[in-house]
Design an enzyme around this catalytic site. Structure first.
Site, short mmCIF file in Angstrom:
data_model
loop_
_atom_site.label_atom_id
_atom_site.label_comp_id
_atom_site.label_asym_id
_atom_site.label_seq_id
_atom_site.Cartn_x
_atom_site.Cartn_y
_atom_site.Cartn_z
N SER A 149 -4.25 10.74 -22.54
CA SER A 149 -3.80 9.46 -23.09
C SER A 149 -4.41 9.24 -24.49
O SER A 149 -4.14 10.01 -25.40
CB SER A 149 -4.16 8.33 -22.12
OG SER A 149 -3.47 7.15 -22.43
N ASP A 226 5.17 7.93 -15.19
CA ASP A 226 4.09 7.28 -15.95
C ASP A 226 4.62 5.97 -16.54
O ASP A 226 5.57 5.97 -17.33
CB ASP A 226 3.66 8.24 -17.07
CG ASP A 226 2.45 7.76 -17.85
OD1 ASP A 226 2.26 6.54 -17.98
OD2 ASP A 226 1.71 8.62 -18.35
N HIS A 260 0.13 8.06 -14.48
CA HIS A 260 -0.79 8.22 -15.61
C HIS A 260 -2.23 8.45 -15.15
O HIS A 260 -3.13 8.55 -15.97
CB HIS A 260 -0.71 6.96 -16.47
CG HIS A 260 -1.25 7.10 -17.87
ND1 HIS A 260 -0.61 7.84 -18.85
CD2 HIS A 260 -2.37 6.60 -18.46
CE1 HIS A 260 -1.31 7.78 -19.98
NE2 HIS A 260 -2.37 7.04 -19.78
#
Length: 282
Positions: A149, A226, A260
């Protein structure tokens, strides 16, 4: 460059350790996690740097990603720093989860009151490797970088801005085009100021479009479910288009059903270690 050991646990035949040190770049105490594979007891090893995402510390990766066995099998040291300076006493540093503490975005801030401490880019690319190479049995010429991320953004930016420094790069669900997404716009406005031209130095999509360095082989895994992909925070298509135009090879794997979280990272971590090992142990 003194390190103080905070913890040490035997793991996968090696040792998972956590250290603390006084950072000159960040002007505060910083923790970092270091996994030493069995090979490190007798030989120099390459180093895989892991950059974590928003809200994380050095703990998330070492307790959730399951990377130690693959690192042990391939003789790789793993270094996982924290994601920001901590306890600097800056007004507003703890007010939101996506800016300030736990959200350094791997930039060198230029704006008050952040510019003295929030220098994660220089910490990761300069101070940290020097610290690791001075204290552990590393081969300084063999290092690679990965992240998740915000940390995937950091890994890509560090690689694209320093051609040849890292032997391999990969990312899980990276923020690929931060100048175009809400997370990036909030962070860059605060750390870098209103002049958006200064933001481009920390945007992987922009950097890929002008990359002239050695051949790269980028591996990216992205969860198909996600929530931050669907809310346009990650924008991998922008990076893929920029890399395609520059003929930079990207293996982009959209993994159906994954989100995620670290459950996603755990599922494909060994693939990433093997990808890095191919270049680190060449």
């Amino acid at each position: 460059m003194a390190l103080t050991q905070v913890s040490s646990n035997k793991c996968a035949g090696g040792y998972q350790k956590v250290f603390e040190h006084d950072s000159s770049e960040l002007q505060c105490k910083m923790k970092l996690a270091v996994y030493l594979p069995p090979k490190a007891e007798s030989d120099k090893c390459p180093v895989f740097y892991w950059l974590s995402g928003l809200t994380c510390t050095e703990q998330n990766f070492i307790t959730k990603a399951g990377a130690q066995q693959a690192a042990a099998d391939n003789g790789i040291i793993i270094v996982a720093p924290d994601t920001s300076p901590r306890g600097c006493g800056i007004e507003g540093e703890d007010e939101s989860w996506d800016f300030g503490t736990g959200a350094g975005f791997y930039v060198d801030a230029t704006q008050e009151p952040w510019k003295t401490n929030y220098r994660m880019y220089s910490y990761v690319t300069d101070e940290l490797p020097k610290l690791i190479n001075a204290n552990f049995p590393t081969d300084p010429d063999r290092m690679s970088i990965s992240g998740h991320s915000m940390g995937g953004h950091g890994a890509l930016v560090c690689t694209l801005r320093n051609p040849g420094k890292y032997k391999a790069v990969s990312a899980f669900a990276p923020i690929c085009n931060p100048i175009q997404c809400p997370w990036g716009q909030k962070a860059f406005s605060g750390y870098l100021g209103a002049d958006k031209s200064t933001w481009e130095a920390y945007d992987a999509t922009v950097l890929a479009a002008s990359y002239e360095g050695p051949q790269l082989d980028i591996l990216i895994d992205q969860g198909g479910d996600d929530q931050f992909l669907s809310s346009s925070q990650l924008l991998p298509d922008h990076l893929i288009a920029a890399c395609s135009a520059k003929k930079i090879p990207v293996v982009f794997r959209r993994q159906p059903g994954y989100d995620h979280s670290y459950f996603f990272i755990y599922s494909f971590m060994s693939d990433h270690i093997k990808h890095h090992a191919k270049y680190l142990n060449a």
